[in-house]
Design a protein around this motif. Sequence first.
Motif, short mmCIF file in Angstrom:
data_model
loop_
_atom_site.label_atom_id
_atom_site.label_comp_id
_atom_site.label_asym_id
_atom_site.label_seq_id
_atom_site.Cartn_x
_atom_site.Cartn_y
_atom_site.Cartn_z
N UNK B 303 7.34 0.50 5.42
CA UNK B 303 6.49 1.37 4.60
C UNK B 303 5.66 0.55 3.61
N UNK B 304 6.32 -0.40 2.94
CA UNK B 304 5.61 -1.22 1.94
C UNK B 304 4.49 -2.02 2.61
N UNK B 305 4.78 -2.54 3.81
CA UNK B 305 3.73 -3.27 4.53
C UNK B 305 2.58 -2.32 4.87
N UNK B 306 2.91 -1.08 5.27
CA UNK B 306 1.88 -0.10 5.59
C UNK B 306 1.04 0.24 4.35
N UNK B 307 1.70 0.21 3.18
CA UNK B 307 0.99 0.51 1.94
C UNK B 307 0.19 -0.67 1.43
N UNK B 308 0.22 -1.78 2.15
CA UNK B 308 -0.62 -2.92 1.78
C UNK B 308 0.14 -4.09 1.19
N UNK B 309 1.49 -4.09 1.28
CA UNK B 309 2.25 -5.21 0.76
C UNK B 309 2.12 -6.40 1.69
#
Lengths: 224, 391
Positions: B303-309
């Motif tokens: 999720x965090x990667x999807x949010x741009x992390x």
Amino acid sequence: MPEPVIELEGICKEFPTDPPVRALSDVRLRVERSDYLAIVGPSGSGKSTLLNVLGLLDVPTSGSYRLDGVETTALGDGARTRLRGSRIGFVFQSFHLLSRRTVVENTMLAEIYGGQSRRGRRERALAALDRVGLGHRAGFPPERLSGGERQRAAIARALLGEPSLLLCDEPTGNLDSRNTDAVLDLFDELREQGMTIVVITHENEVSERAVRRVRITDGVLAEE
Amino acid sequence: MDIRDLTGEAVAAITVRAARSALTTLGTVLGITTLVITLGIAATAGNQIVGRFDELTATAVTVEVPENDQEIVAWDALDRVTRLRGVVAAAALAESKESANLSVRSNLLIDPTRVTAQTLTVVAASPGLPGAARGRMVQGRFFDSGHVARRDEVVVVGEQAAKMLGITRVDRAPAVFIGDHAYTVIGILGGLRREQSLSSAIMVPPTIGRRFGLRHVTRVLVTTSLGAAELIARQAPTALSPGDEGMLQVIAQTSPTRARDAVQNDVNALFLILGLVSLVVGAVGIANVTLVTVMERTGEIGLRRALGAARRHIAAQFLLESTLIGLTGGVIGASLGIVAIVAVSAAKEWTPVLDVRLGLAAPVAGAVVGLLAGLYPALRAARMEPVDALR
Ligand SMILES: Nc1ncnc2c1ncn2[C@@H]1O[C@H](COP(=O)(O)OP(=O)(O)OP(=O)(O)O)[C@@H](O)[C@H]1O
Ligand SMILES: [Mg+2]
């Protein structure tokens, strides 16, 4: 004529297994601003693979993908991540809300990796929650929400940061028909406000509400 | 990414799993507590050992007189030393090579099958010896100035020598034969804390010592009050031998630190290894739990990667989480350790030695342990492909 949000040209995706799996084959797709597109197809046809490519979570083996006019296939990992964070909002079948963090905290998560200022973040998150009709649940943890409310919280998170594209993978897969209706009503509203929405689904009820429908079969995309 | 957001996410992740986080800190708490206690107790105990060393060495002054045909230090010159301020006790000794191996026999055991004659050292001593050598009379008494003046044929034997000769009591005035001549044993000297070799010697009055070639004083032992040793070390030669003081060699323990350091280092090294082993165990604990946490939170990572992390954001968060857990363990461990040191010191009536640096370094050590333990799990988390993490 304005730039399309999505422009796919000859996209192929092959998984290097033995034998190799061709999950997407010469896919061509244009999605204009304020489009509401449903992607349907049987299981294993390549829907999730296509969504991963559209969401910049995966890179295609060949072809060209322009997002808001930016060619993405040549971008490095970092640039792709930044573009993903700023242009795309994701809605997942399983919500992916962090447990025991309040709804508003979950919503604010969408901003912490971008360059946005911390000032006013809570207000923006509350506004996004109001937009999905969940303002009165801001202080709740996800455990105490219904399935539909959870998905609306996830949509509020996806809306924060004004993405150009809302990508939804089976957004109603875990919901009963009443909650499904609520989410679909929300999509209609968002589209009226000018949001571009791409929904992957195998439910007719969902795909029928969309303005446009494409079918994918064995990795080959066809307009309906 | 704002550092405050990063910290907020890490703290939230830790507090959301409060019970697990608490259990995870446990290893570090134990390790740091052990380390602080062992280092603190070692320093405290080391200080007690040092106290004993110091008391003995800081009050001992020895004056060596070179062998000479002329008399450099007269026997009665000792009175001038005894009168110096800060002198607790003083004694003069005469030793020589000839008197070092004399055949001594006791009249108690006449057993032809056993060799009863012992080869012992005979030393002439002035009456102040028990005090100057920090010993005590195990039996009887030491000879006094009266014995010396009357040239009484009396001796005092060292505790060890008494054992070898089979003398256990002196109330029936046993005799020893030095050569062919008999002398009355009037006391047994033991418990020597200086000049322990005297324990296996026979002490005779100076007036008797002449018979064994012990004419001149060869050594003067002075015991001073605490802190007076340096002054006495300077004054004693002049008092003993006005005009010839340059020929005397004074030995005073000026730096007892060597003995102290050696003892302390040994103790510390042992305890340090113990503490470090506990810390490693703590680190393995954190690494283990963090790795499990990373696997459990695969969806969250996706999720965090999807949010741009970016990968570094994911790595930073897990590193910070494990570092904070280690830091918490360090703070708790340091507190517990200090409490334990004070408690042990109170029970043993020691003065606790608390190094401020230890109190500050312990939490830092905990944080470093957490950081190191988090390296591999953080790397695993950062390496995950978003597609796989979201599946
Ligand atoms: N990482 C991978 N390695 C190898 N093959 C893969 C991989 N991911 C997907 N595939 C294959 O690619 C094809 C398309 O998969 P995809 O997940 O896109 O299907 P889907 O349309 O989303 O199906 P469903 O409706 O069941 O979710 C399938 O045949 C699948 O087995
Ligand atoms: Mg799928």
